[in-house]
Design a protein around this motif. Structure first.
Motif, short mmCIF file in Angstrom:
data_model
loop_
_atom_site.label_atom_id
_atom_site.label_comp_id
_atom_site.label_asym_id
_atom_site.label_seq_id
_atom_site.Cartn_x
_atom_site.Cartn_y
_atom_site.Cartn_z
N ARG A 59 41.79 23.44 29.49
CA ARG A 59 41.45 24.82 29.85
C ARG A 59 40.53 24.76 31.06
N LEU A 60 41.11 24.98 32.23
CA LEU A 60 40.41 24.83 33.49
C LEU A 60 39.80 26.16 33.91
N VAL A 61 38.52 26.14 34.23
CA VAL A 61 37.78 27.35 34.59
C VAL A 61 37.56 27.35 36.10
N LEU A 62 37.84 28.47 36.74
CA LEU A 62 37.70 28.58 38.18
C LEU A 62 37.34 30.01 38.55
N ARG A 63 36.75 30.17 39.73
CA ARG A 63 36.33 31.50 40.19
C ARG A 63 37.18 31.92 41.38
N PRO A 64 38.07 32.90 41.20
CA PRO A 64 38.83 33.40 42.35
C PRO A 64 37.90 34.05 43.37
N SER A 65 38.26 33.91 44.63
CA SER A 65 37.50 34.57 45.68
C SER A 65 38.01 35.98 45.94
N LEU A 66 39.23 36.25 45.48
CA LEU A 66 39.89 37.53 45.70
C LEU A 66 40.67 37.87 44.45
N TRP A 67 40.70 39.14 44.08
CA TRP A 67 41.44 39.57 42.89
C TRP A 67 42.66 40.40 43.27
N GLY A 68 43.70 40.29 42.45
CA GLY A 68 44.90 41.09 42.61
C GLY A 68 45.50 41.37 41.24
N ARG A 69 46.47 42.28 41.22
CA ARG A 69 47.10 42.63 39.95
C ARG A 69 48.03 41.54 39.44
N GLN A 70 48.50 40.69 40.36
CA GLN A 70 49.36 39.57 40.00
C GLN A 70 48.79 38.29 40.59
N ALA A 71 49.07 37.18 39.89
CA ALA A 71 48.67 35.87 40.39
C ALA A 71 49.86 34.93 40.27
N PRO A 116 57.11 11.56 36.07
CA PRO A 116 57.25 13.02 35.99
C PRO A 116 56.20 13.62 35.07
N LEU A 117 55.65 14.77 35.49
CA LEU A 117 54.64 15.50 34.72
C LEU A 117 55.27 16.74 34.15
N THR A 118 55.26 16.86 32.82
CA THR A 118 55.81 18.05 32.17
C THR A 118 54.68 18.87 31.58
N LEU A 119 54.63 20.14 31.96
CA LEU A 119 53.64 21.09 31.45
C LEU A 119 54.36 22.22 30.74
N ASP A 120 53.79 22.67 29.63
CA ASP A 120 54.25 23.89 28.99
C ASP A 120 53.05 24.60 28.38
N GLY A 121 53.30 25.72 27.74
CA GLY A 121 52.21 26.47 27.13
C GLY A 121 51.13 26.87 28.11
N VAL A 122 51.52 27.10 29.37
CA VAL A 122 50.54 27.47 30.40
C VAL A 122 50.17 28.95 30.21
N HIS A 123 48.89 29.23 30.24
CA HIS A 123 48.38 30.60 30.11
C HIS A 123 47.26 30.82 31.12
N VAL A 124 47.02 32.07 31.45
CA VAL A 124 45.89 32.42 32.29
C VAL A 124 45.21 33.65 31.68
N LYS A 154 35.46 34.73 36.19
CA LYS A 154 36.21 33.47 36.27
C LYS A 154 37.47 33.50 35.43
N LEU A 155 38.49 32.85 35.96
CA LEU A 155 39.74 32.66 35.24
C LEU A 155 39.69 31.39 34.42
N ALA A 156 40.44 31.40 33.31
CA ALA A 156 40.67 30.19 32.53
C ALA A 156 42.17 29.94 32.53
N VAL A 157 42.57 28.83 33.14
CA VAL A 157 43.98 28.44 33.19
C VAL A 157 44.18 27.30 32.19
N PHE A 201 42.17 19.27 36.93
CA PHE A 201 43.32 18.39 36.86
C PHE A 201 44.60 19.19 37.07
N PHE A 202 45.47 18.67 37.94
CA PHE A 202 46.83 19.17 38.17
C PHE A 202 46.89 20.52 38.89
N LEU A 203 46.05 21.46 38.56
CA LEU A 203 46.05 22.77 39.22
C LEU A 203 45.34 22.65 40.56
N ASP A 204 45.98 23.10 41.66
CA ASP A 204 45.30 22.98 42.95
C ASP A 204 45.29 24.24 43.80
#
Length: 449
Positions: free
Chosen positions: A74-86, A98-106, A161-164, A212-215
């Motif tokens: 659960r990666l925590v980050l602070r967006p500099s700009l907000w929008g209705r969609q990400a 190969p890296l397999t990800l599932d169960g991704v939430h924000v 802050k968002l939690a991804v 990790f992984f999210l950039d």
């Protein structure tokens, strides 16, 4: 070259002109475009890098060669700009399998690993709940609605802050990461499975000070919304600033612009601790380096490929001149010329601001603080100021220099995160505040059209 800067009183008018074609009278997006709102420039493989205030990671990553295993981050980050969609970008740039990800939430962070109830949303990839990213690859998610950002201009969203959350299926192998987050994120135990859909923190007992992984994270924004990037090394990444304090110099710049313009501009931090302009000559999973790939090697991924970039503030060179880099002044000057040319070719109309390198004379770091490094630094600063290569100059040297010692000002030395004496290389919170406050706001905004 004549450098034209804008008085701060004209700043709002310039920005309104830049984005007005994409706005309705009510200020809602019409023909919105993606604007990058956050970046965590990737390096790797873990654990090669320069984290700060890192907790013991042996419980969550007992075998770095296997990386993350059937667990949720659960990666925590602070967006500099907000929008209705990400939309989110995930990277396997330095992976070997190969890296397999599932169960991704924000969702919206409440505190710790807990989310604000009702804000967590699943993330899809081409309509599917999972994605497999090949070694060296990356993947963007589908757009995801943010129910808590239906009024993105609300000042109540500023600083939130968002939690991804992401579940690593199987074992990731060597992990692509950003070492120095200076932000606490959270993890389950290995083998715990997918828990990204949970709002509570019970499944996330472990912490990390890295990403990790999210950039990258993009937000839907009015067309023309300017994105400003701080590009550089640890003094952009924020070493010796406050853990979880969001007081690196790009953070300070972002708050200054937000105070005048609200949710109409993004400021990103593309620093990597230990980064160099021209070194190392090679970088990869089998030949990593703590400072990550050179600025020239990572420029396309970490700057040019991002959305809506209008301005780049480049602060770098001190590591090239360290005993780890041993680069000549000429090599770094030529590297900067090549980098600026690439930026201008890759982002038509971009403004490139050269930032003068801060002092390190007398540093307690074994690789820094020697007289030869300082002489090269002064030479590079003269080039940045006088060559005409840059559209403007950010005077970080003058903001932090103690003329009596030739090093950092005394009040800028004690480490703000560890409370230690500091290394006379990295400014603390006071130093970053001075740097972020030294930037002429008009110089970073896009030119009139």
């Amino acid at each position: 070259m004549h450098r034209r800067t804008l008085g701060q009183g004209t700043l709002a008018a310039v920005l309104a002109q830049a984005i007005a074609p994409g706005l309705h009278a009510q200020g809602t997006p019409a023909g919105a475009a993606w604007a990058t709102s956050w970046v965590g420039s990737v390096q790797g493989p873990y654990p090669v890098g320069n984290p700060s205030a890192q907790p013991n990671q042996s419980f969550i990553f007992p075998d770095p060669a296997e990386g993350a295993r059937d667990m949720t981050l659960r990666l925590v980050l602070r967006p500099s700009l907000w929008g209705r969609q990400a939309r989110l970008r995930f990277s396997n740039a330095f992976g070997t399998r190969p890296l397999t990800l599932d169960g991704v939430h924000v969702g919206l962070q409440h505190g710790g690993a807990t989310l604000v109830p009702g804000t967590n949303r699943p993330v899809r990839f081409d309509g599917q709940p999972a994605v497999t990213i090949p070694p060296g690859g990356q993947a963007w998610s589908d757009p995801v609605e943010l129910p808590f950002a239906t009024e993105p201009d609300s000042p109540l969203l500023m600083g939130r802050k968002l939690a991804v959350s992401l579940h690593v299926v199987g074992s990731s192998g060597p992990m692509t990461w950003h070492a120095k987050a200076l932000q606490t994120s959270y993890a389950t135990a290995p083998g715990a499975g997918a828990h990204g859909g949970e709002e509570g923190e019970e499944s996330f007992p472990f912490s990390t000070a890295s990403w990790f992984f999210l950039d990258a994270v993009d937000m839907a924004a009015p067309a023309g919304t300017p994105v400003i990037i701080g590009f550089g090394d640890s003094i952009t990444d924020g070493t010796a600033s406050t853990m979880n304090g969001d007081d690196r110099w790009p953070d300070v710049l972002a708050r200054r612009l937000n105070a005048r313009l609200g949710n109409r501009v993004a400021v990103l931090n593309a620093g990597i601790g230990g980064n160099q302009v021209v070194g190392p000559a090679e970088y990869g999973p089998q030949k990593p380096f703590p400072g990550g790939p050179s600025a020239l090697a990572r420029m396309d991924r970490d700057v040019i490929s991002l959305s809506g970039v209008k301005t780049v503030i480049w602060l770098e060179g001190t590591n090239d001149f360290s005993r780890n880099g041993n680069a000549s002044l000429e090599a770094v000057r030529e590297g900067m010329k090549a980098g600026v040319a690439r930026l201008r070719a890759g982002i038509p109309g971009v403004k490139v601001i050269g930032a003068t390198v801060t002092p390190a004379l007398g540093s307690t770091s074994a690789a820094h603080g020697h007289a030869e490094q300082d002489e090269k630094r002064k030479g590079l600063n003269a080039f940045i100021r006088d060559s005409g290569l840059f559209d403007a100059v950010a005077e970080f040297d003058r903001a932090t220099l103690d003329p009596a010692t030739g090093g950092l000002k005394a009040e800028m030395i004690p480490d703000s995160t560890t409370g230690g004496p500091g290394d006379k290389l990295h400014p603390n919170r006071a130093g970053y505040l001075a740097m972020g406050s030294a930037i002429d706001l008009g110089s970073v905004m896009p030119a009139r059209r």
